[in-house]
Write a protein that holds these residues in place. Structure first.
Motif, mmCIF file in Angstrom:
data_model
loop_
_atom_site.group_PDB
_atom_site.id
_atom_site.type_symbol
_atom_site.label_atom_id
_atom_site.label_comp_id
_atom_site.label_asym_id
_atom_site.label_seq_id
_atom_site.Cartn_x
_atom_site.Cartn_y
_atom_site.Cartn_z
ATOM 1 N N ALA A 296 0.520 -0.727 -0.087
ATOM 2 C CA ALA A 296 0.048 0.380 -0.057
ATOM 3 C C ALA A 296 0.435 0.989 -0.431
ATOM 4 O O ALA A 296 1.999 1.116 0.414
ATOM 5 N N GLU A 297 0.236 2.668 -0.123
ATOM 6 C CA GLU A 297 0.934 3.598 -0.573
ATOM 7 C C GLU A 297 1.510 4.144 0.816
ATOM 8 O O GLU A 297 2.760 4.818 1.585
ATOM 9 N N SER A 298 0.813 3.596 2.339
ATOM 10 C CA SER A 298 1.506 3.876 3.644
ATOM 11 C C SER A 298 2.246 3.413 4.162
ATOM 12 O O SER A 298 2.580 3.186 5.125
ATOM 13 N N LEU A 299 2.149 1.916 3.131
ATOM 14 C CA LEU A 299 3.176 0.488 3.219
ATOM 15 C C LEU A 299 4.993 1.229 2.572
ATOM 16 O O LEU A 299 5.397 0.269 2.656
ATOM 17 N N GLY A 300 4.289 2.028 1.575
ATOM 18 C CA GLY A 300 5.381 2.893 1.066
ATOM 19 C C GLY A 300 5.982 2.689 -0.653
ATOM 20 O O GLY A 300 6.760 3.534 -1.471
ATOM 21 N N ALA A 301 4.810 1.439 -1.465
ATOM 22 C CA ALA A 301 4.866 1.509 -2.514
ATOM 23 C C ALA A 301 3.572 1.728 -3.507
ATOM 24 O O ALA A 301 2.740 1.146 -2.687
ATOM 25 N N ARG A 302 3.386 1.764 -4.317
ATOM 26 C CA ARG A 302 1.851 2.118 -4.914
ATOM 27 C C ARG A 302 1.079 0.029 -4.778
ATOM 28 O O ARG A 302 2.098 -0.371 -6.019
ATOM 29 N N SER A 303 0.714 0.157 -4.787
ATOM 30 C CA SER A 303 -0.009 -1.771 -4.507
ATOM 31 C C SER A 303 -1.332 -1.970 -3.519
ATOM 32 O O SER A 303 -1.681 -0.677 -3.095
ATOM 33 N N MET A 304 -1.864 -2.903 -3.719
ATOM 34 C CA MET A 304 -3.232 -3.261 -3.241
ATOM 35 C C MET A 304 -2.648 -4.811 -2.466
ATOM 36 O O MET A 304 -3.753 -5.724 -2.252
ATOM 37 N N ALA A 305 -1.416 -5.324 -2.412
ATOM 38 C CA ALA A 305 -1.626 -6.702 -2.662
ATOM 39 C C ALA A 305 -2.172 -7.522 -1.287
ATOM 40 O O ALA A 305 -1.585 -6.926 0.136
ATOM 41 N N THR A 306 -2.730 -8.171 -1.101
ATOM 42 C CA THR A 306 -3.463 -8.568 0.128
ATOM 43 C C THR A 306 -3.762 -9.993 0.297
ATOM 44 O O THR A 306 -3.869 -10.724 -1.039
ATOM 45 N N VAL A 307 -3.182 -10.840 1.153
ATOM 46 C CA VAL A 307 -3.353 -12.152 1.009
ATOM 47 C C VAL A 307 -4.153 -12.192 2.588
ATOM 48 O O VAL A 307 -3.903 -11.718 3.788
ATOM 49 N N VAL A 308 -5.322 -13.172 2.127
ATOM 50 C CA VAL A 308 -6.251 -13.605 2.791
ATOM 51 C C VAL A 308 -6.234 -14.905 3.569
ATOM 52 O O VAL A 308 -6.707 -15.618 2.266
ATOM 53 N N ARG A 309 -6.426 -15.685 4.665
ATOM 54 C CA ARG A 309 -6.542 -17.180 4.595
ATOM 55 C C ARG A 309 -7.424 -17.519 6.087
ATOM 56 O O ARG A 309 -8.319 -16.999 6.475
ATOM 57 N N THR A 310 -8.378 -18.752 5.377
ATOM 58 C CA THR A 310 -9.373 -19.403 6.248
ATOM 59 C C THR A 310 -9.592 -19.786 6.651
ATOM 60 O O THR A 310 -7.837 -20.306 6.284
ATOM 61 N N ALA A 311 -9.289 -20.896 7.004
ATOM 62 C CA ALA A 311 -9.400 -22.622 7.402
ATOM 63 C C ALA A 311 -8.985 -23.172 6.646
ATOM 64 O O ALA A 311 -7.778 -24.286 6.324
ATOM 65 N N ASP A 312 -9.004 -23.312 5.100
ATOM 66 C CA ASP A 312 -9.756 -23.608 3.990
ATOM 67 C C ASP A 312 -8.132 -23.321 2.430
ATOM 68 O O ASP A 312 -7.878 -23.982 1.542
ATOM 69 N N ALA B 105 -1.340 1.630 6.527
ATOM 70 C CA ALA B 105 -0.147 1.071 7.749
ATOM 71 C C ALA B 105 -0.836 0.186 9.574
ATOM 72 O O ALA B 105 -0.407 0.109 9.593
ATOM 73 N N ALA B 106 -1.832 1.301 9.864
ATOM 74 C CA ALA B 106 -2.754 1.613 11.041
ATOM 75 C C ALA B 106 -3.337 -0.015 11.433
ATOM 76 O O ALA B 106 -2.895 -1.242 12.068
#
Length: 289
Positions: free
Chosen positions: A8-24, A263-264
């Motif tokens: 993310a921009e608040s994390l320093g670079a242009r991005s919205m990369a995200t990982v979401v984990r569920t049980a499976d 970032a928050a």
């Protein structure tokens, strides 16, 4: 459900990369990153380059564990590219594991360049996944818009803020928890906001308006603020980042709108390097006048 915002921009670079984990499931969303080649006459600061490297490494580090990969639209800060620059995720390095599901939007509303990127992505992932996709080599990936397998659901197309194409919205659900990744709608589409709210999300990650661009209007800013207030009132956590954080005052706007920065959300201090690029350089580097 576990949510980690990788970029993310608040994390320093242009991005919205995200990982979401569920049980499976391990769902990798928008596995891309980019840096503006020049802002205010300055190239990327070394801090930005390091941030982009971290995002790229995180994306490629999570990829072997991904059960699902989602690309919400075909811009270089949201997807791996065949023609990646040194800061971006290269498509040649992006090899999902066998059996990984790939969710991408259709071609409606996309420019010729975006359609070409979609075809390149489909061909490369077809080669990488082969039998896992159940498709012939190089056959285009089907549109995920309107698809829902009970855990991952996709909707669209919705207008990309600024009138530059279309965006797919994705939800990941487990029990009563629902994470929605609304990408570059910039809180300007009433239809997109309505879709987000119908999923009854517990956490929403979205882009706000591009406050740093001179063509943004006060009407658009007010509309985005009103939409943010609607979502914030209906969810536990509203994360707003990306476009607003490219300019000074972005974090303040996000907080005034009822949200928090990426970032928050991740519990770290914000580093909006692009917004601070002029101050970070202090003076024009060699060759920049």
């Amino acid at each position: 459900m576990q949510i980690a915002i990788l970029g993310a921009e608040s994390l320093g670079a242009r991005s919205m990369a995200t990982v979401v984990r569920t049980a499976d499931r391990t769902v990798l969303i928008d596995p891309g990153v980019a840096l503006a080649p020049k802002r205010s006459g300055f190239p990327p600061h070394p801090g930005e380059v390091e941030a982009a490297d971290r995002v790229r490494e995180a994306v490629l580090g999570w990829l072997p564990r991904a059960t699902d990969v989602v690309v919400t639209h075909f811009h270089g800060d949201h997807m791996p590219l065949a023609d990646a620059d040194p800061y971006q995720v290269s498509l040649s390095a992006f090899v999902p594991p066998r059996g990984c599901r790939v969710w991408v939007p259709g071609e409606e509303g996309h420019s010729g360049q975006a359609r070409a990127r979609r075809r390149a992505l489909g061909q490369a992932l077809g080669q990488a996944l082969g039998q896992a996709l159940g498709q012939a080599l190089g056959r285009p990936l089907p549109s995920a818009e309107g698809k829902d397998d009970g855990v991952v659901a996709c909707a669209g197309p919705f207008p990309h803020g600024g009138g530059i194409g279309a965006v797919m919205i994705v939800a990941v659900r487990e029990g009563n928890a629902c994470f929605v990744h609304a990408s570059d709608t910039q809180l300007l589409s009433p239809e997109a906001v309505g879709t987000v709210l119908r999923w009854r999300p517990s956490v929403v990650y979205t882009s706000g308006p591009a406050l740093y661009l001179p063509e943004i209007t006060w009407e658009e800013v007010d509309l985005a603020r009103a939409h943010a207030a609607r979502i914030a009132a209906a969810t536990d956590t509203l994360v707003i980042d990306h476009h607003p954080l490219r300019g000074e005052g972005g974090i303040r706007w996000v907080e005034d709108a009822g949200g928090i920065s990426a970032a928050a959300f991740m519990g770290v201090s914000p580093t909006p390097f692009e917004a601070r690029r002029r101050d970070l350089w202090g003076r024009p580097p060699a060759g920049i006048y």
